[in-house]
Design an enzyme around this catalytic site. Structure first.
Site, mmCIF file in Angstrom:
data_model
loop_
_atom_site.group_PDB
_atom_site.id
_atom_site.type_symbol
_atom_site.label_atom_id
_atom_site.label_comp_id
_atom_site.label_asym_id
_atom_site.label_seq_id
_atom_site.Cartn_x
_atom_site.Cartn_y
_atom_site.Cartn_z
ATOM 1 C CD GLU A 7 -2.900 1.005 2.141
ATOM 2 O OE1 GLU A 7 -3.663 2.277 2.753
ATOM 3 O OE2 GLU A 7 -3.511 0.001 2.444
ATOM 4 C CE LYS A 8 1.546 2.312 5.633
ATOM 5 N NZ LYS A 8 0.321 1.427 5.343
ATOM 6 C CG ASP A 105 -2.431 -0.347 5.305
ATOM 7 O OD1 ASP A 105 -1.194 -0.896 5.088
ATOM 8 O OD2 ASP A 105 -2.543 0.982 5.316
ATOM 9 C CG ASP A 107 -7.553 -0.604 6.587
ATOM 10 O OD1 ASP A 107 -7.300 -0.832 5.324
ATOM 11 O OD2 ASP A 107 -7.127 0.267 7.207
ATOM 12 C CE1 TYR A 323 0.801 5.596 6.652
ATOM 13 C CE2 TYR A 323 -0.906 4.836 8.140
ATOM 14 C CZ TYR A 323 -0.407 5.399 6.950
ATOM 15 O OH TYR A 323 -1.562 5.727 5.957
#
Length: 751
Positions: A7-8, A105, A107, A323
């Site tokens: 995701e990042k 992530d 979620d 983060y």
């Protein structure tokens, strides 16, 4: 070849290291490579939903006739402008891959973020899922050894997609509808309607009204002065069932208070109950973003956006903190094991903490260290990187110190106090005396000047007194106090309210539904918005000065948030379920069904379309009532002057167009009413042969043979572009033709 889509960037780096990669290696050509694995990353959502005008360019112009705008399902997606370069890398890797690992992530949004890219790319390769919440090496390696089929998690992405489509169609329809109806009433400004934003506006408004409608009243506290062999003490009266009290159990009748005074002064008393308990208090949990924003607002007046921007800089630019968009306040066992290295980095970055980290006890295990309670992200703490050679801004320094102090405090002992409570009976009346004595300060030593200290004992020490001991009542004082109105919201209390929004829902079932959303997150209960969006929501509300004012007020450390007159009127015309968190609760119930496979996204969207159709129909029929902030048109006295952009620049025109075509030039953002307005065009009795609307005689912009000439066009322009020649002041119908719009527009502007 196996490709990981993280995701990042920080997650991509952690996966690369978990696969055995060199921690000092950098991405090349947009990805890491190790063995038969390639690891790349997104930067949050790389794709976004089509806007209505992407489906139909006519929807660029706002019109009540186009509402409601129906949701499109399945929706079309488009690359975000700043994501195109990385998407090219991702699409290339998808083609090369034999297997893909989804590393969004853990979620709903993290699931959707990668799923939508795979769908957009028409991926047919097998997809696995890895769930990583802790970026430390061992947890990452454990997660990489436990890959699961992505199909087991796709329902999470469906739930996020439903919310995304819902928020878009909800906002587009209701914002356009209310804004257009507001303009008719002379309100110049966008009346934004959003599931979360409107609920927050409703909270601000209800508190504003409660404060401003507060009726002054009084209550009475009775304090007795007591004497004993051990010294004097004071105790506060505890109202009984026979007293006249308010909802907070405070005496509200002065005569009642005086009866207490008369009954007890100069009477004997006895200690009815006496107890001393030791109270141990552990250091607070480390920060998530909301609690960090609240603390910064209280201490320094930073806005939520300022705090987010600063902690984002500490994370992205300086790599000194973890983060920042975290909603969790727990840490893992790996963070506990790495505490010594984190302490070393803190002392290097801020030498003033050298003694504090030396005094920390690494054998202590705070309740914050609980891997099982970590959600998509862990709490915000310092990293193991030294900032010795980094120059921080004052804001960065302040926030780093907050985060560092909060982490160090986890390794200090509890603060310990002896709490003594005595219940004293005098002539059938009960009074209570309390005493707090600090035994051990523990972690509170790190917060000197910020935590209220215990007052020294004056007079009798309650801990040395005994149950049944006789005392003598002396003077009973009556303190008349004004009942204060509910406090206005400030930024910190608004952020706190957003994390506990369910308590503002009246319906108990809906309240439970919203609370259930956060059942696995101890930091929130029935929240609205997310750590990533709350700051932006407050910023957007703050910018709408027509609806909300933010100003300093006596008695408040932070600026207070109030609704303006128009803000209160706007809330009055919005449906109740929109200005309360009810809509979020209703959607939350439906999202549970989507995750369980009992409701499809299409069914959710269809139900929302039906709801919006009813709301728009009611809006078209009833309009809205709101106080105008625009200038009344001096000519027609019906419309209001609004700023327009024409071929020759900005001007002010009447919104009662086309009935009134009055226009004024712009003068530094306001209509210049000293200039003679453009003369309204006169509609004749001659009928258009095409649509039967009245014709208008117009003057040509250019002279013909040195003379002024005229022509006729339809008053229904621009829908009807019929023009014809002028013959002795009358339309020459035989010459009628469909004209070029630009020609008519130019001629009209010169009339």
């Amino acid at each position: 070849m196996r490709v990981f889509f993280a995701e990042k960037p920080s997650l991509a780096q952690a996966i690369f290291e978990g696969l055995g990669g060199n921690p000092n290696a950098k991405m090349t050509n947009g990805y890491f490579e190790i063995g038969d694995n390639k690891v790349t990353s997104c930067f949050g959502h790389m794709l976004e939903l089509f806007d209505p005008e992407d489906y139909d360019e006519n929807l660029q112009k706002w019109s009540m006739d186009d509402l409601p705008i129906k949701a499109v399902y399945p929706p079309k997606l488009k690359p975000k402008e700043d994501a195109k370069q990385r998407l090219d890398v991702i699409f290339s890797l998808i083609k090369q891959a034999d297997e893909i690992v989804h590393a969004g992530d853990a979620d709903e949004e993290g699931q959707l973020l990668v799923d939508e890219i795979l769908l957009y790319a028409n991926n047919t390769k097998p997809v696995k899922r890895v769930l990583i919440a802790d970026l430390n090496l061992k947890p990452v390696q454990k997660a990489l050894a436990n890959l699961k089929p992505n199909s087991e998690f796709e329902h999470l992405g469906h739930s996020a997609l439903a919310r995304s489509i819902g928020d878009q169609v909800f906002g587009y329809n209701l914002t356009r509808g209310f804004t257009l109806q507001g303009r008719k009433q002379g309100f110049d400004g966008v009346l934004n309607v959003g599931r979360v934003q409107s609920a927050v506006l409703g909270l601000i408004n209800s508190r504003t009204l409660a404060n401003q409608s507060h009726i002054e009243s009084f209550y009475y506290d009775a304090m007795v002065s007591l004497s004993s062999d051990a010294g004097a003490l004071k105790a506060k009266y505890q109202p009984s069932d026979s007293d006249i009290v308010d909802e907070k159990n405070r005496i509200i009748d002065e005569a009642n208070a005086k009866r207490v005074q008369q009954d007890c002064e100069q009477q004997s008393a006895i200690i009815k109950e006496l107890s001393t308990k030791q109270e141990s208090k552990a250091a607070p949990q480390p920060y998530n973003l909301s609690t960090l924003q609240q603390t910064c607002a209280k201490k320094w007046g930073y806005s939520a956006d300022e705090t987010l921007e600063t902690v984002q800089s500490l994370y992205e630019t300086h790599k000194l903190t973890t983060y920042p968009r975290a909603d969790c306040r727990f840490l893992s066992d790996e963070h506990l094991a790495g505490a010594r290295d984190i302490f070393s980095a803190i002392a290097d970055t801020m030498p003033k903490y050298t003694q504090s980290v030396q005094d920390a006890d690494l054998s202590l295990v705070h309740k914050a260290f609980n891997t099982e309670k970590i959600t998509a992200h862990h709490a915000i703490i310092p990293t193991e990187k030294s900032g010795a050679n980094i120059t921080l801004t004052p804001k960065e320094k302040n926030i780093y110190e907050l985060i560092a102090t909060s982490f160090i405090a986890l390794f200090y002992a509890d603060s310990v106090r002896d709490k003594t409570r005595a219940v004293i009976e005098c002539n059938g009346r009960e009074f209570v005396a309390t005493q707090s004595v600090l035994q051990s300060q523990g972690w509170e030593t790190l917060f000197k000047g910020e935590i209220e200290t215990d007052q020294p004992i004056e007079g009798a020490d309650l801990a040395n007194m005994k149950k049944g001991q006789t005392l003598t009542c002396g003077n009973v004082s009556i303190d008349k106090k004004k009942n204060t109105p509910p406090k206005y919201f400030v930024e910190s209390s608004l952020l706190a309210a957003m994390t506990r929004a369910a308590k503002f829902i009246e319906d108990p079932e809906l309240r439970k539904a919203l609370e259930a959303k956060d059942k696995n997150n101890a930091a929130e209960s029935g929240s609205i918005g997310t750590e990533a969006t709350r700051a932006g929501i407050l910023t957007k509300l703050a910018e709408n000065i027509g609806l909300v004012s933010i100003e300093e007020e006596k008695g408040y450390k932070e600026k207070v948030w109030k609704t303006t007159q128009q803000g209160q009127e706007f809330c009055a015309v919005l449906p109740k379920e929109i200005i309360a968190p009810d809509t979020s609760a209703i959607w939350s119930q439906q999202q549970v069904l989507i995750r369980e496979g009992k409701l499809t996204v299409k069914e959710f969207v269809s139900s929302l379309d039906d709801y919006l159709e009813k709301q728009i129909a009611a809006l078209k029929t009833n309009g809205i009532t709101i106080t105008p902030n625009m200038t009344l048109c001096p000519i027609c006295k019906k419309g209001y002057l609004g700023k327009r952009k024409g071929t020759n620049g900005v001007f002010w025109g009447c919104n009662n167009h086309p009935e009134c075509k009055t226009a004024y030039p712009d003068n530094d953002g306001k209509p210049n009413l000293t200039v003679k307005p453009k003369r309204p065009l006169t509609v004749s009795n001659h009928k258009c042969p095409n649509c039967e609307k009245g014709l208008i005689r117009r003057k040509r912009t250019k002279l013909i043979k040195g003379k002024v000439s005229y022509f006729w066009s339809c008053s229904g322009y621009p829908d009807c572009t019929i023009t014809m020649l002028d013959r002795a002041g009358k339309p020459h119908f035989e010459s009628a033709r469909m004209a070029d719009k630009t020609t008519t527009e130019t001629a009209e502007s010169e009339d």
